[in-house]
Design a protein around this motif. Structure first.
Motif, PDB file in Angstrom:
ATOM      1  N   GLN A 268       0.835  -1.204   0.000  1.00 13.86           N
ATOM      2  CA  GLN A 268       0.000   0.000   0.000  1.00 13.86           C
ATOM      3  C   GLN A 268       0.868   1.253   0.000  1.00 13.86           C
ATOM      4  O   GLN A 268       0.581   2.224  -0.713  1.00 13.86           O
TER       5      GLN A 268
ATOM      6  N   GLU B  17       0.741   4.264  -2.803  1.00 19.14           N
ATOM      7  CA  GLU B  17       0.534   5.690  -2.531  1.00 19.14           C
ATOM      8  C   GLU B  17       1.662   6.519  -3.147  1.00 19.14           C
ATOM      9  O   GLU B  17       1.429   7.619  -3.659  1.00 19.14           O
TER      10      GLU B  17
ATOM     11  N   GLU C  92      -9.797   6.172   4.297  1.00 20.03           N
ATOM     12  CA  GLU C  92      -9.955   5.284   3.154  1.00 20.03           C
ATOM     13  C   GLU C  92     -11.361   4.696   3.069  1.00 20.03           C
ATOM     14  O   GLU C  92     -11.862   4.483   1.965  1.00 20.03           O
TER      15      GLU C  92
ATOM     16  N   GLU D 181      -7.511   1.623  -4.298  1.00 24.45           N
ATOM     17  CA  GLU D 181      -8.185   1.988  -3.058  1.00 24.45           C
ATOM     18  C   GLU D 181      -9.030   0.834  -2.535  1.00 24.45           C
ATOM     19  O   GLU D 181      -9.166   0.655  -1.323  1.00 24.45           O
TER      20      GLU D 181
ATOM     21  N   HIS E 230      -6.713  -1.287  -0.774  1.00 23.92           N
ATOM     22  CA  HIS E 230      -6.299  -0.709   0.509  1.00 23.92           C
ATOM     23  C   HIS E 230      -7.391  -0.858   1.573  1.00 23.92           C
ATOM     24  O   HIS E 230      -7.088  -1.039   2.756  1.00 23.92           O
TER      25      HIS E 230
ATOM     26  N   SER F 156      -4.243   9.597   0.532  1.00 23.07           N
ATOM     27  CA  SER F 156      -4.485   8.200   0.189  1.00 23.07           C
ATOM     28  C   SER F 156      -5.075   8.012  -1.175  1.00 23.07           C
ATOM     29  O   SER F 156      -5.538   6.972  -1.526  1.00 23.07           O
TER      30      SER F 156
END
Ligand SMILES: [Fe+2]
Ligand SMILES: [Fe+2]
Length: 468
Positions: free
Chosen positions: A289, A293, A342, A377, A380, A468
């Motif tokens: 992750q 990013e 998130e 996303e 994540h 994020s």
């Protein structure tokens, strides 16, 4: 029958195409020898991961932050592959969480204490990674490719990325080092080399850089292109969500939002660095992750360049989010904020919306990056559920806790403007004017006059979808 007279059916590739018959007959390494080597390589990969993670937040140079994020991801994944392979070789207890060599550990303590970026780069990319490469190459050459194909295969895969890391790192050293810094570092680099070839029973030489302990530095730093790191004057989300604004310039705000994500690796690195003793899968997921990013930030940078905009001149990318989280919250509280933000990005108004903005703008690059940003996303959110929610208990508690931690930070944030750290200059009109000039658009006065900043909307959490 002699070897010469044996052939496969119609001379089809024998040994499944992985080796010649002669190679498959050779005596390779014993399991014991193989595991010894794997454990040393594993420790190098694991501590390289730690080194990249612990140095990326305070490293000022943006390109190096991004490179360290990628290389941390590579090392986390290969460490995982090595752990799995050792686990397959009837070795319990695996002993993978203890150093195989005090001299090897001293090398990494020296790297963590390296006083300059030049020293760190030279130690990692000119000494340690080449040593790892040569160890993997010898391992591949000496093992029987048929009998130990699983090990051969992970080595072959890792080698391609170890080569890439060395190549990238050497290019950085070539650009950043001076003859003077090179000659000053020579004795220390020779010291590292000696430690790597140390006989295990030899006494350890005195420490050099690590004689002074180097605690993890979680304060983010940026290079000289980031002139106004406390600037909160341009509220990207309020502009994107304003349906009365035309869609064409909206990719500029998307690119800004993406580039601003430099702060997510800076923050996530501090969670990873300060959360010990998790299963290795935690570090693999969190570092994946972290690299995503970093990728998002680079996508924003590339988007600006593609649009003909010199972001270094027209965009002020702040670090207020990573700075506040890293200096005010504990690691689990930081993870809570990340999870809370998130989760907020998943509903219809989040990542799907940004993708739709990209499509509506007519800019195919922003549509493409938002398409993938949305997919990342979703991954994540899964990582958050697997590691954060499970640590907290249930998803409702996790959201409440994240909300509390985030609200607390916002409430207690000092006014950077009052403290004289920024003038909060509204940089948007100049950026927009430059984009109009480059793209040949006639400026729209409402777009040009946009002046909503984060100060005026801070109370509304929904409006402050940070990173994020
Ligand atoms: Fe992101
Ligand atoms: Fe994310």
């Amino acid at each position: 029958m002699s070897l010469l007279s044996y052939s496969s059916y119609r001379n089809l590739p024998a040994v499944a195409g992985i080796a010649s018959l002669e190679e498959a007959m050779r005596i390779g390494l014993s399991i014991e020898d193989c595991v010894l080597r794997l454990k040393r390589q594993h420790w190098m990969l694991r501590r390289l991961h730690e080194t990249f993670i612990k140095r990326l937040t305070a490293e000022p140079i943006y390109e190096l932050k991004m490179i360290f994020s990628l290389h941390a991801h590579y090392c986390a994944e290969h460490t995982g592959a090595w752990r799995k392979r050792v686990g397959e070789m009837r070795e319990p207890p695996l002993g993978l969480d203890h150093t195989p060599s005090a001299a090897l550990d001293l090398v990494f303590e020296e790297l963590l204490a390296a006083p300059t970026t030049e020293a760190l780069l030279a130690g990692v990319y000119a000494i340690v990674l080449p040593e790892l490469r040569s160890s993997i190459q010898h391992h591949m050459a000496e093992s029987n490719r048929l009998v130990d194909h699983p090990t051969f295969r992970i080595c072959r895969f890792a080698l391609s990325e170890v080569d890439e890391m060395i190549q990238t790192g050497n290019a950085c050293i070539a650009r950043l080092s001076t003859t003077e810094s090179g000659s000053q570092l020579a004795p220390w680099l020779a010291f590292l080399r000696e430690l790597l070839s140390n006989d295990e029973n030899a006494p350890l030489p005195p420490r050099q850089f690590s004689a002074t302990p180097a605690p993890f530095d979680s304060v983010p730093r940026r290079d000289e292109r980031f002139q106004d790191s406390y600037n909160m004057a341009v509220h990207a989300e309020a502009f994107l969500y304003d349906e009365t604004m035309p869609p064409e310039p909206k990719p500029l705000m998307l690119y800004y939002k993406r580039l601003r994500e430099i702060d997510v690796p800076e923050m996530m690195a501090s969670i990873i660095a300060e959360t010990p003793d998790k299963p290795w899968a935690y570090y693999v997921d969190m570092t994946r992750q972290l690299w995503d990013e970093a990728r998002h930030a680079i996508m924003g940078e590339v988007g600006f360049v593609r649009a003909g905009i010199d972001w270094q001149k027209f965009v002020q990318v702040n670090f207020t989010w990573s700075l506040a989280l890293n200096t005010r919250l504990k690691p689990l509280e930081r993870h809570a904020v990340l999870y809370f933000i998130e989760q907020g990005l998943m509903p219809k108004t989040g990542k799907r919306f940004e993708w739709e903005v990209g499509i509506a703008s007519g800019d195919p690059y922003s549509a493409m990056i938002q398409d993938y940003d949305w997919a990342d996303e979703v991954l994540h959110a899964r990582i958050g559920r697997d590691w954060f929610v499970s640590a907290i208990g249930d998803s409702k508690k996790a959201i409440t806790y994240g909300d509390q931690c985030w609200s607390g930070v916002l409430r207690d944030l000092p006014s950077y403007k009052t403290n004289g750290l920024t003038q909060n200059e509204n940089w948007w009109p100049a950026l927009y004017a430059e984009w109009c000039r480059v793209q040949g658009h006639f400026p729209n006065s409402r777009v040009f006059g946009y002046s909503t900043g984060y100060d005026s909307t801070r109370a509304d959490l929904a409006d402050i979808s940070a990173s994020s």
